[in-house]
Design a protein around this motif. Structure first.
Motif, PDB file in Angstrom:
ATOM      1  N   VAL A   1     -10.057 -39.575  29.623  1.00  0.00           N
ATOM      2  CA  VAL A   1      -9.875 -40.415  28.437  1.00  0.00           C
ATOM      3  C   VAL A   1      -8.395 -40.709  28.201  1.00  0.00           C
ATOM      4  CG1 VAL A   1     -10.126 -40.483  25.928  1.00  0.00           C
ATOM      5  CG2 VAL A   1     -12.002 -39.643  27.349  1.00  0.00           C
ATOM      6  N   LEU A   2      -7.538 -39.664  28.308  1.00  0.00           N
ATOM      7  CA  LEU A   2      -6.099 -39.856  28.085  1.00  0.00           C
ATOM      8  C   LEU A   2      -5.495 -40.777  29.148  1.00  0.00           C
ATOM      9  CD1 LEU A   2      -5.060 -36.213  27.121  1.00  0.00           C
ATOM     10  CD2 LEU A   2      -5.173 -38.189  25.602  1.00  0.00           C
ATOM     11  N   GLN A   3      -5.909 -40.586  30.400  1.00  0.00           N
ATOM     12  CA  GLN A   3      -5.379 -41.423  31.477  1.00  0.00           C
ATOM     13  C   GLN A   3      -5.771 -42.884  31.286  1.00  0.00           C
ATOM     14  OE1 GLN A   3      -7.117 -40.971  35.418  1.00  0.00           O
ATOM     15  NE2 GLN A   3      -5.056 -40.922  36.309  1.00  0.00           N
ATOM     16  N   GLN A   4      -7.064 -43.130  30.943  1.00  0.00           N
ATOM     17  CA  GLN A   4      -7.533 -44.505  30.774  1.00  0.00           C
ATOM     18  C   GLN A   4      -6.827 -45.174  29.600  1.00  0.00           C
ATOM     19  OE1 GLN A   4      -9.677 -46.084  32.931  1.00  0.00           O
ATOM     20  NE2 GLN A   4      -8.951 -47.880  31.797  1.00  0.00           N
ATOM     21  N   ALA A   5      -6.622 -44.415  28.507  1.00  0.00           N
ATOM     22  CA  ALA A   5      -5.927 -44.984  27.348  1.00  0.00           C
ATOM     23  C   ALA A   5      -4.480 -45.306  27.679  1.00  0.00           C
ATOM     24  CB  ALA A   5      -6.000 -44.006  26.174  1.00  0.00           C
TER      25      ALA A   5
ATOM     26  N   ARG B   1      -2.961 -33.337  21.397  1.00  0.00           N
ATOM     27  CA  ARG B   1      -2.714 -34.105  20.177  1.00  0.00           C
ATOM     28  C   ARG B   1      -1.511 -35.053  20.345  1.00  0.00           C
ATOM     29  NH1 ARG B   1      -2.825 -30.258  17.098  1.00  0.00           N
ATOM     30  NH2 ARG B   1      -4.804 -30.562  15.994  1.00  0.00           N
ATOM     31  N   THR B   2      -0.445 -34.549  20.958  1.00  0.00           N
ATOM     32  CA  THR B   2       0.762 -35.371  21.141  1.00  0.00           C
ATOM     33  C   THR B   2       0.509 -36.552  22.071  1.00  0.00           C
ATOM     34  OG1 THR B   2       2.156 -33.421  20.776  1.00  0.00           O
ATOM     35  CG2 THR B   2       3.180 -35.312  21.855  1.00  0.00           C
ATOM     36  N   LEU B   3      -0.155 -36.298  23.215  1.00  0.00           N
ATOM     37  CA  LEU B   3      -0.419 -37.370  24.185  1.00  0.00           C
ATOM     38  C   LEU B   3      -1.401 -38.395  23.617  1.00  0.00           C
ATOM     39  CD1 LEU B   3      -0.716 -35.278  27.483  1.00  0.00           C
ATOM     40  CD2 LEU B   3       1.240 -36.604  26.668  1.00  0.00           C
ATOM     41  N   ALA B   4      -2.403 -37.937  22.864  1.00  0.00           N
ATOM     42  CA  ALA B   4      -3.369 -38.872  22.291  1.00  0.00           C
ATOM     43  C   ALA B   4      -2.682 -39.845  21.335  1.00  0.00           C
ATOM     44  CB  ALA B   4      -4.478 -38.100  21.568  1.00  0.00           C
ATOM     45  N   ARG B   5      -1.793 -39.349  20.503  1.00  0.00           N
ATOM     46  CA  ARG B   5      -1.090 -40.249  19.575  1.00  0.00           C
ATOM     47  C   ARG B   5      -0.181 -41.219  20.321  1.00  0.00           C
ATOM     48  NH1 ARG B   5       0.548 -35.597  15.140  1.00  0.00           N
ATOM     49  NH2 ARG B   5      -1.459 -35.520  14.057  1.00  0.00           N
ATOM     50  N   ALA B   6       0.406 -40.760  21.434  1.00  0.00           N
ATOM     51  CA  ALA B   6       1.312 -41.632  22.180  1.00  0.00           C
ATOM     52  C   ALA B   6       0.585 -42.814  22.805  1.00  0.00           C
ATOM     53  CB  ALA B   6       2.028 -40.826  23.263  1.00  0.00           C
ATOM     54  N   VAL B   7      -0.700 -42.636  23.159  1.00  0.00           N
ATOM     55  CA  VAL B   7      -1.458 -43.735  23.789  1.00  0.00           C
ATOM     56  C   VAL B   7      -2.417 -44.400  22.817  1.00  0.00           C
ATOM     57  CG1 VAL B   7      -1.271 -42.678  26.065  1.00  0.00           C
ATOM     58  CG2 VAL B   7      -3.215 -42.125  24.609  1.00  0.00           C
ATOM     59  N   GLY B   8      -2.312 -44.091  21.524  1.00  0.00           N
ATOM     60  CA  GLY B   8      -3.087 -44.790  20.499  1.00  0.00           C
ATOM     61  C   GLY B   8      -4.494 -44.274  20.285  1.00  0.00           C
ATOM     62  N   LEU B   9      -4.751 -43.002  20.559  1.00  0.00           N
ATOM     63  CA  LEU B   9      -6.076 -42.430  20.344  1.00  0.00           C
ATOM     64  C   LEU B   9      -6.082 -41.501  19.132  1.00  0.00           C
ATOM     65  CD1 LEU B   9      -7.145 -41.438  23.975  1.00  0.00           C
ATOM     66  CD2 LEU B   9      -7.909 -43.421  22.663  1.00  0.00           C
ATOM     67  N   ASP B  10      -7.276 -41.312  18.563  1.00  0.00           N
ATOM     68  CA  ASP B  10      -7.451 -40.322  17.503  1.00  0.00           C
ATOM     69  C   ASP B  10      -7.570 -38.948  18.167  1.00  0.00           C
ATOM     70  OD1 ASP B  10      -8.048 -38.796  15.325  1.00  0.00           O
ATOM     71  OD2 ASP B  10     -10.064 -39.617  15.010  1.00  0.00           O
ATOM     72  N   PRO B  11      -6.637 -38.032  17.913  1.00  0.00           N
ATOM     73  CA  PRO B  11      -6.653 -36.763  18.649  1.00  0.00           C
ATOM     74  C   PRO B  11      -7.766 -35.823  18.234  1.00  0.00           C
ATOM     75  CG  PRO B  11      -4.907 -36.746  17.002  1.00  0.00           C
ATOM     76  CD  PRO B  11      -5.488 -38.120  16.990  1.00  0.00           C
ATOM     77  N   GLU B  12      -8.337 -35.990  17.044  1.00  0.00           N
ATOM     78  CA  GLU B  12      -9.274 -34.982  16.538  1.00  0.00           C
ATOM     79  C   GLU B  12     -10.536 -34.893  17.402  1.00  0.00           C
ATOM     80  OE1 GLU B  12      -8.365 -32.877  14.403  1.00  0.00           O
ATOM     81  OE2 GLU B  12      -6.480 -33.947  14.152  1.00  0.00           O
ATOM     82  N   ALA B  13     -11.036 -36.035  17.888  1.00  0.00           N
ATOM     83  CA  ALA B  13     -12.235 -36.001  18.727  1.00  0.00           C
ATOM     84  C   ALA B  13     -11.959 -35.259  20.028  1.00  0.00           C
ATOM     85  CB  ALA B  13     -12.715 -37.424  19.014  1.00  0.00           C
ATOM     86  N   LEU B  14     -10.784 -35.465  20.614  1.00  0.00           N
ATOM     87  CA  LEU B  14     -10.440 -34.775  21.853  1.00  0.00           C
ATOM     88  C   LEU B  14     -10.230 -33.281  21.606  1.00  0.00           C
ATOM     89  CD1 LEU B  14      -7.986 -37.353  23.458  1.00  0.00           C
ATOM     90  CD2 LEU B  14     -10.394 -36.990  23.980  1.00  0.00           C
ATOM     91  N   ILE B  15      -9.633 -32.928  20.468  1.00  0.00           N
ATOM     92  CA  ILE B  15      -9.438 -31.507  20.135  1.00  0.00           C
ATOM     93  C   ILE B  15     -10.791 -30.827  19.963  1.00  0.00           C
ATOM     94  CG2 ILE B  15      -8.535 -29.919  18.398  1.00  0.00           C
ATOM     95  CD1 ILE B  15      -6.416 -31.172  20.160  1.00  0.00           C
TER      96      ILE B  15
ATOM     97  N   GLN C   1     -13.590 -31.734  21.346  1.00  0.00           N
ATOM     98  CA  GLN C   1     -14.193 -31.610  22.677  1.00  0.00           C
ATOM     99  C   GLN C   1     -13.563 -30.445  23.441  1.00  0.00           C
ATOM    100  OE1 GLN C   1     -14.109 -35.231  24.963  1.00  0.00           O
ATOM    101  NE2 GLN C   1     -14.812 -34.265  26.842  1.00  0.00           N
ATOM    102  N   TYR C   2     -12.254 -30.303  23.324  1.00  0.00           N
ATOM    103  CA  TYR C   2     -11.569 -29.194  24.012  1.00  0.00           C
ATOM    104  C   TYR C   2     -12.059 -27.844  23.485  1.00  0.00           C
ATOM    105  CZ  TYR C   2      -7.882 -26.128  25.709  1.00  0.00           C
ATOM    106  OH  TYR C   2      -7.198 -25.112  26.299  1.00  0.00           O
ATOM    107  N   ASP C   3     -12.185 -27.719  22.154  1.00  0.00           N
ATOM    108  CA  ASP C   3     -12.646 -26.463  21.564  1.00  0.00           C
ATOM    109  C   ASP C   3     -14.068 -26.149  22.030  1.00  0.00           C
ATOM    110  OD1 ASP C   3     -10.281 -26.186  20.290  1.00  0.00           O
ATOM    111  OD2 ASP C   3     -10.974 -26.945  18.349  1.00  0.00           O
ATOM    112  N   GLY C   4     -14.917 -27.185  22.111  1.00  0.00           N
ATOM    113  CA  GLY C   4     -16.282 -26.949  22.550  1.00  0.00           C
ATOM    114  C   GLY C   4     -16.364 -26.494  24.002  1.00  0.00           C
ATOM    115  N   GLU C   5     -15.424 -26.958  24.827  1.00  0.00           N
ATOM    116  CA  GLU C   5     -15.447 -26.593  26.242  1.00  0.00           C
ATOM    117  C   GLU C   5     -14.721 -25.285  26.532  1.00  0.00           C
ATOM    118  OE1 GLU C   5     -13.705 -29.925  28.161  1.00  0.00           O
ATOM    119  OE2 GLU C   5     -15.412 -31.260  27.835  1.00  0.00           O
ATOM    120  N   HIS C   6     -13.919 -24.792  25.570  1.00  0.00           N
ATOM    121  CA  HIS C   6     -13.110 -23.593  25.815  1.00  0.00           C
ATOM    122  C   HIS C   6     -13.363 -22.512  24.776  1.00  0.00           C
ATOM    123  CE1 HIS C   6     -11.055 -26.697  28.133  1.00  0.00           C
ATOM    124  NE2 HIS C   6     -10.565 -25.721  28.881  1.00  0.00           N
ATOM    125  N   GLY C   7     -14.546 -22.473  24.190  1.00  0.00           N
ATOM    126  CA  GLY C   7     -14.926 -21.353  23.342  1.00  0.00           C
ATOM    127  C   GLY C   7     -14.447 -21.418  21.920  1.00  0.00           C
ATOM    128  N   GLY C   8     -14.181 -22.590  21.358  1.00  0.00           N
ATOM    129  CA  GLY C   8     -13.793 -22.708  19.950  1.00  0.00           C
ATOM    130  C   GLY C   8     -12.299 -22.648  19.756  1.00  0.00           C
TER     131      GLY C   8
END
Length: 287
Positions: A37-41, A85-99, A101-108
């Motif tokens: 997602v970050l790369q495509q954005a 969070r930093t990279l998402a803001r730099a490419v114009g994405l909302d970081p909360e959805a990615l955070i 997703q990261y928490d869900g994949e890495h145990g909260g």
């Protein structure tokens, strides 16, 4: 009467319940990965990895690793979340959805981890202890006073041997011409780390205080000399000064209260966010 299995035992068994495949995990697996997602954005925004690294101050190898979903170079979950969070803001994405997703994949949501191993490669050498000039000055003053006192005492003792030659009124004493012992001068106070209200205009002065939580920090002078590299405990402060520029790395920027040249920096840093900052004599704007 036959001995053996009955005809009913030869019939094929059938399952009691139909085989139902759970598709909930499949739906989650259909989501693109965080790095994809970050790369495509970034590509859609027309930015290169070097441009993103310059704007976010996240090193190029770490940007490449995150876009390949390799978070091992981030130094822990707290810093991985900060980088995302930093990279998402730099490419114009909302970081909360990615955070999320990261928490869900890495145990909260992870608990804070020590930040010292994050920039292990940037360590140069421990800070040298400065000589204690205050103690040396006090010792020198005591030695001078002791020498002058011994000289005066020895002179008075020698004069008493010839003072009782004849009785009569004592003659008026003339000035001996001997210098008076110098008065003890209090040594100048050592500069306090918190005394930055009157910061000199010909230097850059930065004060860091860990208010919300502990944070790892690194501070370098303009010539690359390492001024400090370690963990700043909650409630502790550090003050740094240079003639031209100071370069800082804050491992947990949201926990730091920052003063530059006597003025408080009002930037809203978040907990777990890694910040690389540079300040000069004309700041508190980021250099």
């Amino acid at each position: 009467m036959s001995i053996g299995n009955s005809s009913e035992d030869d019939r094929p068994s059938t399952p009691d319940t139909p085989d139902v495949t759970d598709t909930s995990d499949a739906r989650e697996d259909d989501r693109p990965s965080i790095g994809r997602v970050l790369q495509q954005a970034r590509v859609d925004a027309g930015l290169t990895v070097e441009e993103v690294s310059t704007s976010t101050r996240v090193r190029i190898p770490i940007v490449h690793a995150i876009e390949e979903d390799d978070f091992s170079r981030c130094g822990g979950d707290v810093y991985a979340r900060g980088h995302i969070r930093t990279l998402a803001r730099a490419v114009g994405l909302d970081p909360e959805a990615l955070i999320e997703q990261y928490d869900g994949e890495h145990g909260g949501r992870p608990s804070p981890t020590p930040a010292a191993p994050l920039f292990e490669a940037e360590r140069i050498r421990p800070e040298r202890r400065r000589p204690n000039w205050t103690a040396a000055m006090v010792a020198a003053i005591v030695a001078v006073i002791g020498f002058v006192g011994f000289t005066l005492f020895d002179g008075d003792k020698g004069g008493s041997r010839t003072s009782n030659v004849a009785e009569g009124p004592a003659p008026a004493q003339k000035p001996s011409g001997k210098p008076k012992p110098p008065k003890a001068v209090a040594p100048p106070p050592a500069p306090s780390e918190s005394a930055i209200a009157a910061a000199p205009k010909d230097k850059v002065t930065v004060k860091l205080t860990a208010t919300g939580d502990k944070s790892w920090i690194s501070a370098k002078a303009r010539d690359g000399k390492l001024l400090f590299d370690g963990l700043l405990e909650k409630g502790a402060s550090k003050t740094f000064q240079d003639d031209e520029r100071l370069d800082l790395i804050l491992g947990n920027a949201g926990a730091i209260e920052l003063f530059v040249n006597g003025k408080k920096v009002e930037d809203e840093f978040e907990d777990g966010q890694v910040e690389r900052l540079s300040y000069t004599k004309g700041d508190p704007q980021v250099g």
